[in-house]
Scaffold this active site. Sequence first.
Site, PDB file in Angstrom:
ATOM      1  N   SER A   1      -2.317 -13.049   3.603  1.00 18.19           N
ATOM      2  CA  SER A   1      -2.915 -12.866   2.266  1.00 18.19           C
ATOM      3  C   SER A   1      -1.944 -13.330   1.173  1.00 18.19           C
ATOM      4  CB  SER A   1      -3.311 -11.403   2.044  1.00 18.19           C
ATOM      5  OG  SER A   1      -2.175 -10.595   1.849  1.00 18.19           O
TER       6      SER A   1
ATOM      7  N   LYS B   1       0.805  -1.220   0.000  1.00 14.24           N
ATOM      8  CA  LYS B   1       0.000   0.000   0.000  1.00 14.24           C
ATOM      9  C   LYS B   1       0.837   1.269   0.000  1.00 14.24           C
ATOM     10  CE  LYS B   1      -3.965  -1.856  -0.278  1.00 14.24           C
ATOM     11  NZ  LYS B   1      -4.963  -1.504  -1.322  1.00 14.24           N
TER      12      LYS B   1
END
Length: 456
Positions: A274, A54
Amino acid sequence: MMNDHTLRVYDSIIGLLSSEENPTPLVRLNKVVPFEHARVYAKLEWYNPFGAIKDRIADHMVRDAEERGVLVEGNRLVEATSGNTGLALAMIGNAKGYALQTTLSAAIPLEKRTVLRFFGSDVIELDDSLCPAPGAPEGAIALAADVAKTQPGFVMLNQYENEANVGAHYRTTGPEIWRQTRGKVTHLVAGLGTCGTITGTGMFLREKNPSSKLIGVYPEEGHDIPGVRSRSQLQQTKLYRPELCDDEVEVINREAFDMCLRLNREESIIAGPSSGMALVGALRAIADEPGTLVVVVFPDNVFKYASSFQRHFPHICPPDKKDEGGGPTKKEQFLGAMIENLKNRYDTIRVKDLHSQLQEPDRPVVIDIRSPDMYGEMRIAGSVNIPEEDLPNRMGELPDDRDASIVMLCGIGKFSKSAVLYLKSMGYRNVRSMKGGLNEWVRKGHPTESNSAGTV
Ligand SMILES: Cc1ncc(COP(=O)(O)O)c(C=O)c1O
């Protein structure tokens, strides 16, 4: 002096943000991949300066907003996040002078919420699902949007709708993978959250090689893998373009966490949950053929998920010591210290003093917190039995007057102290514990009564 990627010397931390000149590493997976021909590489996104993929979009969204004049000096940022975008925006904000407010679910791992606060973000926790739902009025996204709309100076970049999220991957992640694989990449695999990664990176690779295969991986409904979205949750991001994907694979929690463990144990790669999910999807969707070169995006690493691992691997990562019958936890030590303080003469009453006060008309209310059986066997006449664990539900039986004189008692005068604490937390100001408990009362020869024998 300019940023030197060869010597890895930078003017500021911002210089370390990933780009084609400064790509995050691609590492080949050897032990957990059952393929003979196909090569599988992981792209390690925690090599970004703030620890996750991110960082790319936070940087691009801020710069894009500045260029479009919607973010100016003195503005504050507000964003809904599952953690990593908030962490990156907090650090970009620190570097560029924008304070950040983050709205997020209380289900986000404690580690992430704590570090967000440590980075300086004003964190607002909500009873929202792990992945904020734009439609949910109480949701984190709705709250952030409301702050941006109603409070002057707040700007919401909104990673769930912001094309700069896609642009960040189109300009950095895609070109990096193309260059690092010398254009030989055949398959890109990414977990689906906002879908900025798969959409932006995928669009770039498709432009370079129209037969590039894009595989999106998503978790089962009710999952607890931060950052990614189940099928129903995917409907809520504006950046999801299913028509782009050649395949979409659903992975269950157990598989994702088990693969995460294997990556750490067998490949020595510190990948987060993830990443495990994305790799399981890749191995399921891709055939083992010569010439196949797969790049799986690994968005972040393990260090923010200790509390998740305690839940998923209690046999490996046991919960706090107290649950194993070992020594007191820090919290118990703290409570112990508070209870110790109760030994002061202001919060206890001696047996002889209580005995004489019980002769007076305005005698104190005596609450016996032992079990009904013990109370039935032996008690002080006129005392009221409210077992300790029932206290919270039976507060209505106590005097309304918060200055009423109340004495808590148990068998040995230990548990009555924490009961005093509880009543103090409910606003009672004149509550004390009987020193030594009923044992001491009997030892001093004072009368007791029982269901069977009446008063003795
Ligand atoms: C840990 C983690 N994995 C995967 C993703 C999904 O990436 P994207 O939002 O680009 O789809 C995110 C996004 O927040 C993430 O934080």
